[in-house]
Motif scaffolding. Structure first.
Motif, PDB file in Angstrom:
ATOM      1  N   ARG A  69       0.836  -1.199   0.000  1.00 54.96           N
ATOM      2  CA  ARG A  69       0.000   0.000   0.000  1.00 54.96           C
ATOM      3  C   ARG A  69       0.875   1.256   0.000  1.00 54.96           C
ATOM      4  NH1 ARG A  69       0.787   2.283   4.759  1.00 54.96           N
ATOM      5  NH2 ARG A  69       0.838   1.098   6.692  1.00 54.96           N
ATOM      6  N   ALA A  70       0.216   2.390  -0.213  1.00 55.00           N
ATOM      7  CA  ALA A  70       0.915   3.674  -0.170  1.00 55.00           C
ATOM      8  C   ALA A  70       1.427   3.954   1.246  1.00 55.00           C
ATOM      9  CB  ALA A  70      -0.034   4.784  -0.609  1.00 55.00           C
ATOM     10  N   LEU A  71       2.516   4.692   1.333  1.00 53.21           N
ATOM     11  CA  LEU A  71       3.044   5.112   2.630  1.00 53.21           C
ATOM     12  C   LEU A  71       2.052   6.086   3.248  1.00 53.21           C
ATOM     13  CD1 LEU A  71       5.619   4.915   4.474  1.00 53.21           C
ATOM     14  CD2 LEU A  71       6.330   7.076   3.408  1.00 53.21           C
ATOM     15  N   ARG A  72       1.543   5.746   4.420  1.00 59.03           N
ATOM     16  CA  ARG A  72       0.466   6.527   5.039  1.00 59.03           C
ATOM     17  C   ARG A  72       1.034   7.436   6.134  1.00 59.03           C
ATOM     18  NH1 ARG A  72      -3.707   2.614   6.627  1.00 59.03           N
ATOM     19  NH2 ARG A  72      -4.113   2.607   4.400  1.00 59.03           N
ATOM     20  N   VAL A  73       0.883   8.740   5.934  1.00 57.09           N
ATOM     21  CA  VAL A  73       1.467   9.722   6.842  1.00 57.09           C
ATOM     22  C   VAL A  73       0.379  10.661   7.354  1.00 57.09           C
ATOM     23  CG1 VAL A  73       3.225  11.514   7.142  1.00 57.09           C
ATOM     24  CG2 VAL A  73       3.634   9.603   5.564  1.00 57.09           C
ATOM     25  N   ASP A  74       0.324  10.816   8.664  1.00 60.96           N
ATOM     26  CA  ASP A  74      -0.598  11.756   9.296  1.00 60.96           C
ATOM     27  C   ASP A  74       0.087  13.117   9.392  1.00 60.96           C
ATOM     28  OD1 ASP A  74      -2.440  13.112  10.976  1.00 60.96           O
ATOM     29  OD2 ASP A  74      -1.409  12.353  12.763  1.00 60.96           O
ATOM     30  N   VAL A  75      -0.447  14.123   8.680  1.00 61.85           N
ATOM     31  CA  VAL A  75       0.150  15.461   8.726  1.00 61.85           C
ATOM     32  C   VAL A  75      -0.545  16.360   9.747  1.00 61.85           C
ATOM     33  CG1 VAL A  75       0.998  15.382   6.354  1.00 61.85           C
ATOM     34  CG2 VAL A  75      -1.312  16.246   6.808  1.00 61.85           C
ATOM     35  N   VAL A  76      -1.493  15.821  10.484  1.00 60.87           N
ATOM     36  CA  VAL A  76      -2.231  16.499  11.562  1.00 60.87           C
ATOM     37  C   VAL A  76      -3.225  17.516  10.994  1.00 60.87           C
ATOM     38  CG1 VAL A  76      -2.064  17.805  13.724  1.00 60.87           C
ATOM     39  CG2 VAL A  76      -0.255  16.178  13.102  1.00 60.87           C
ATOM     40  N   ASN A  77      -2.746  18.410  10.137  1.00 63.20           N
ATOM     41  CA  ASN A  77      -3.593  19.435   9.539  1.00 63.20           C
ATOM     42  C   ASN A  77      -3.009  19.770   8.166  1.00 63.20           C
ATOM     43  OD1 ASN A  77      -4.642  22.083   8.778  1.00 63.20           O
ATOM     44  ND2 ASN A  77      -5.420  22.247  10.865  1.00 63.20           N
ATOM     45  N   ARG A  78      -3.850  19.797   7.145  1.00 64.67           N
ATOM     46  CA  ARG A  78      -3.350  19.991   5.785  1.00 64.67           C
ATOM     47  C   ARG A  78      -2.895  21.422   5.503  1.00 64.67           C
ATOM     48  NH1 ARG A  78      -4.704  15.334   2.905  1.00 64.67           N
ATOM     49  NH2 ARG A  78      -6.362  14.114   3.897  1.00 64.67           N
ATOM     50  N   ILE A 109      -0.824  23.168   7.727  1.00 64.42           N
ATOM     51  CA  ILE A 109       0.354  23.536   8.498  1.00 64.42           C
ATOM     52  C   ILE A 109       1.633  23.016   7.852  1.00 64.42           C
ATOM     53  CG2 ILE A 109      -1.005  23.647  10.620  1.00 64.42           C
ATOM     54  CD1 ILE A 109       0.204  20.997  11.470  1.00 64.42           C
ATOM     55  N   ALA A 110       2.771  23.311   8.492  1.00 65.06           N
ATOM     56  CA  ALA A 110       4.077  23.046   7.895  1.00 65.06           C
ATOM     57  C   ALA A 110       4.308  21.580   7.571  1.00 65.06           C
ATOM     58  CB  ALA A 110       5.178  23.552   8.831  1.00 65.06           C
ATOM     59  N   THR A 111       3.713  20.677   8.327  1.00 68.34           N
ATOM     60  CA  THR A 111       3.922  19.251   8.077  1.00 68.34           C
ATOM     61  C   THR A 111       3.424  18.850   6.691  1.00 68.34           C
ATOM     62  OG1 THR A 111       1.819  18.822   9.211  1.00 68.34           O
ATOM     63  CG2 THR A 111       3.839  18.622  10.510  1.00 68.34           C
ATOM     64  N   ALA A 112       2.277  19.407   6.282  1.00 72.16           N
ATOM     65  CA  ALA A 112       1.742  19.099   4.957  1.00 72.16           C
ATOM     66  C   ALA A 112       2.664  19.638   3.865  1.00 72.16           C
ATOM     67  CB  ALA A 112       0.339  19.677   4.807  1.00 72.16           C
ATOM     68  N   GLY A 113       3.217  20.824   4.087  1.00 73.77           N
ATOM     69  CA  GLY A 113       4.151  21.382   3.114  1.00 73.77           C
ATOM     70  C   GLY A 113       5.411  20.556   2.986  1.00 73.77           C
ATOM     71  N   LEU A 114       5.922  20.079   4.122  1.00 75.76           N
ATOM     72  CA  LEU A 114       7.128  19.257   4.106  1.00 75.76           C
ATOM     73  C   LEU A 114       6.884  17.945   3.360  1.00 75.76           C
ATOM     74  CD1 LEU A 114      10.038  18.794   5.060  1.00 75.76           C
ATOM     75  CD2 LEU A 114       9.108  17.830   7.181  1.00 75.76           C
ATOM     76  N   LEU A 115       5.723  17.334   3.595  1.00 81.68           N
ATOM     77  CA  LEU A 115       5.417  16.077   2.912  1.00 81.68           C
ATOM     78  C   LEU A 115       5.212  16.310   1.410  1.00 81.68           C
ATOM     79  CD1 LEU A 115       5.076  13.077   3.521  1.00 81.68           C
ATOM     80  CD2 LEU A 115       2.609  13.467   3.694  1.00 81.68           C
TER      81      LEU A 115
END
Length: 314
Positions: free
Chosen positions: A87-96, A98-104
């Motif tokens: 399956r696809a690598l599943r990553v929780d970015v918490v909020n789409r 914020i910075a985590t989504a940009g990094l991913l």
């Protein structure tokens, strides 16, 4: 419907012989016959006619074959959607936003060949760690105080120092400032409706408010980010805090201003969390990319909560 029986039916249809289908499936010819007999009983039709040369599809068998192939394709896709390594690598970015989504997203641009499943869990750090431990997600981002117990096999690494900015409307007294200090925010109403009053986020903002004498207002119903931005744009005194790496869009008519906060810059520290024995082949590449992007600000430039300072700079 027994998918193994369907798989056996398709193999026999392709081979034209039960014996050859048995060899392809690494089972006995008797097992092939038994599975197909069970499928015929379930469907209440004959799927094959035995001949001297092997097995020939009946009219019903010919009608069922394309649907059987589609059943197997759907089953394989369903299996791949949840099985680590397939399956696809599943990553929780918490909020789409914020910075985590940009990094991913940056990771995806650098490695477009790696399939990603981007999710947002409605969970605090304990719930997110439980999801990682259960294998529901491969990685997540949260603030992890050093005194927080982390289960065996769970790993964390400081990853993002997201500096705060002040978001204000054009009539706010600080709207024209090129930058502000945390002390200059004292006496101004910082509106963050819906901010959780418990957990690591609440602990952070409580310590931030105490350290600089800030007024953080969590009162009011939550109508979403668009409604919050609309209120701030039209107010002479409302402001809110956003991360430097967060992404918001608003109409040009709002004329909202993002004002950097400096000397020091308050930072909400985020760590990446993963399970040490996670077998997904893309996880190491994700962590390696994150590590290559990690930056640590000089201690004199930023403010960190007391529970995070030592861990972030270890």
């Amino acid at each position: 419907m027994d998918l193994e029986a369907v798989r056996t039916f398709v193999a026999a249809a392709d081979a034209g012989q039960f014996q050859e289908a048995a060899a392809d499936l690494s089972i006995t010819q008797q097992a092939v016959s038994k599975r197909i007999a069970g499928l015929e009983k379930e469907l209440d039709v004959r799927l094959f006619v035995r001949t001297a040369r092997g097995a020939r599809l009946t009219i019903d068998g010919q009608a069922f074959l394309p649907h059987a192939r589609e059943l197997l394709r759907v089953a394989d896709r369903a299996d791949a959607s949840v099985r680590p390594g397939r399956r696809a690598l599943r990553v929780d970015v918490v909020n789409r936003r914020i910075a985590t989504a940009g990094l991913l997203q940056d990771f995806h641009r650098a490695h477009p060949e790696i399939e990603l499943d981007v999710v947002t869990l409605d969970a605090d750090v304990d719930g997110a760690i439980a999801a990682v431990a259960a294998g529901s997600v491969d990685a997540t981002f949260h603030a992890v105080p050093p005194q927080r117990h982390v289960p065996d096999g769970i790993r964390t690494a400081p990853m993002i120092e997201d500096r705060h900015q002040l978001l204000v409307g054009p009539r706010h007294p600080l709207a024209s400032a090129r930058a502000v200090t945390p002390g200059q925010l004292a006496g101004h109403r910082i509106w963050m409706p819906g901010l959780d009053a418990r957990g690591e986020v609440a602990d952070y903002y409580y310590e931030l408010a105490t350290a600089f004498g800030l007024t953080i207002d969590m009162v009011g119903p939550v109508f979403g980010n668009e409604a919050l931005l609309d209120e701030i744009a039209d107010s002479p005194d409302l402001a809110t805090l956003v991360g430097e790496g967060s992404r918001y869009m608003w109409p040009d008519s709002y004329d909202l201003r993002r004002v950097p906060i400096r000397d020091p810059a308050p930072v909400y520290p985020l760590s990446v969390i993963w399970r040490d024995d996670n077998p997904h082949p893309a996880l190491d590449r994700l962590r390696g990319y994150f590590e290559s992007r990690r930056t640590t600000s000089p201690a004199a430039e930023v403010w960190l909560p007391t529970w995070a300072g030592a861990a972030t700079r270890s």
